[in-house]
Design a protein around this motif. Sequence first.
Motif, PDB file in Angstrom:
ATOM      1  N   LYS A 132      31.144  47.964  42.118  1.00 18.07           N
ATOM      2  CA  LYS A 132      30.460  47.179  43.221  1.00 18.07           C
ATOM      3  C   LYS A 132      31.540  46.409  43.846  1.00 18.07           C
ATOM      4  N   LEU A 133      32.693  45.856  43.246  1.00 17.78           N
ATOM      5  CA  LEU A 133      33.566  45.001  43.954  1.00 17.78           C
ATOM      6  C   LEU A 133      34.603  45.854  44.753  1.00 17.78           C
ATOM      7  N   ASN A 134      35.054  47.045  44.143  1.00 17.43           N
ATOM      8  CA  ASN A 134      35.892  47.898  45.010  1.00 17.43           C
ATOM      9  C   ASN A 134      35.235  48.186  46.397  1.00 17.43           C
ATOM     10  N   ALA A 135      33.971  48.279  46.555  1.00 19.82           N
ATOM     11  CA  ALA A 135      33.437  48.555  47.821  1.00 19.82           C
ATOM     12  C   ALA A 135      33.710  47.469  48.855  1.00 19.82           C
ATOM     13  N   THR A 136      34.195  46.285  48.415  1.00 23.54           N
ATOM     14  CA  THR A 136      34.288  45.117  49.021  1.00 23.54           C
ATOM     15  C   THR A 136      35.841  44.731  49.140  1.00 23.54           C
ATOM     16  N   ASP A 137      36.718  45.722  48.670  1.00 23.57           N
ATOM     17  CA  ASP A 137      37.992  45.449  48.370  1.00 23.57           C
ATOM     18  C   ASP A 137      38.598  44.354  47.589  1.00 23.57           C
ATOM     19  N   ILE A 138      37.733  43.810  46.760  1.00 24.21           N
ATOM     20  CA  ILE A 138      38.025  42.913  45.788  1.00 24.21           C
ATOM     21  C   ILE A 138      38.610  43.660  44.561  1.00 24.21           C
ATOM     22  N   GLN A 139      39.602  43.093  44.180  1.00 20.64           N
ATOM     23  CA  GLN A 139      40.221  43.959  42.614  1.00 20.64           C
ATOM     24  C   GLN A 139      39.758  43.171  41.411  1.00 20.64           C
ATOM     25  N   CYS A 140      39.216  43.915  40.701  1.00 21.24           N
ATOM     26  CA  CYS A 140      38.827  43.342  39.284  1.00 21.24           C
ATOM     27  C   CYS A 140      40.169  43.234  38.391  1.00 21.24           C
ATOM     28  N   VAL A 141      39.950  41.828  37.615  1.00 22.96           N
ATOM     29  CA  VAL A 141      41.084  41.627  36.691  1.00 22.96           C
ATOM     30  C   VAL A 141      40.174  41.595  35.257  1.00 22.96           C
ATOM     31  N   PHE A 142      40.658  41.924  34.302  1.00 31.75           N
ATOM     32  CA  PHE A 142      40.241  41.672  32.789  1.00 31.75           C
ATOM     33  C   PHE A 142      41.369  41.376  32.020  1.00 31.75           C
ATOM     34  N   PRO A 143      41.708  40.163  31.883  1.00 28.45           N
ATOM     35  CA  PRO A 143      42.920  39.668  31.061  1.00 28.45           C
ATOM     36  C   PRO A 143      42.526  39.969  29.453  1.00 28.45           C
TER      37      PRO A 143
END
Length: 241
Positions: free
Chosen positions: A114-125
């Motif tokens: 979902k977020l890659n389509a908005t060019d937002i990168q997901c981070v999972f610490p």
Amino acid sequence: MIQAYMNWSGGKDSALCLYQSLQSKKYNITHLLTSVNAAHDRISMHGVRRSLLNAQADAIGIPLQTIELPEQPDMAEYEQNMMDKVSELKNSGCTHAIFGDIFLEDLRKYREQKLNATDIQCVFPLWKIDTAVLVKEFIALGFKSIIVCVNEKYLDKSFCGRVIDESFLSDLPANVDPCGENGEFHSYVFEAPVFSRPISISKGEIVYKKYEAPKSTNDGYHSSTEPSAYGFYFCDLLPAF
């Protein structure tokens, strides 16, 4: 620093994730983002009052943004509301979204898709860290959290309203993840190293609710590969401030 927003549930995993993200000094976390059941003025799924969510944001000192949802949104409604809010955060300068997920592969893929389509990168610490190690670190660092919701499939009513400590962990059945990562339980953090002050709460009544099984339970915070046929016990927390 990287401009990011934190997906905030009010519970222990997101609190520990926020702490670690701030400690890394990689991210400027500009907002907390939480899904709220607008009909009841409570955090979605957790059932925590909005006033207690606001108290957390005030104690952290990071502005809160909410995704306002109807009582029982379908996936199309949830996703539209979520993407609208993500667009706002992107326009404000955010390039990354931070999540407290630990090992649910389907939920991670959903977020990234979902977020890659908005060019937002997901981070999972916290990704793939042993959950037994994480919860012990949580306690050792001085976080304090209370169980606000349990899934009757895994735990009985007696666990609702308990504080997460060594005694709680020792009482968990062997099939329950110590971080509740499979949706066994949810919590509310009332004291933390990232808080400027503890949040005063008192325990109200414990209520039982059963929900119509949805086709998908992705709600931005939790996931299940099949619909739940079980009910939940909720401990109603009351603000004592």
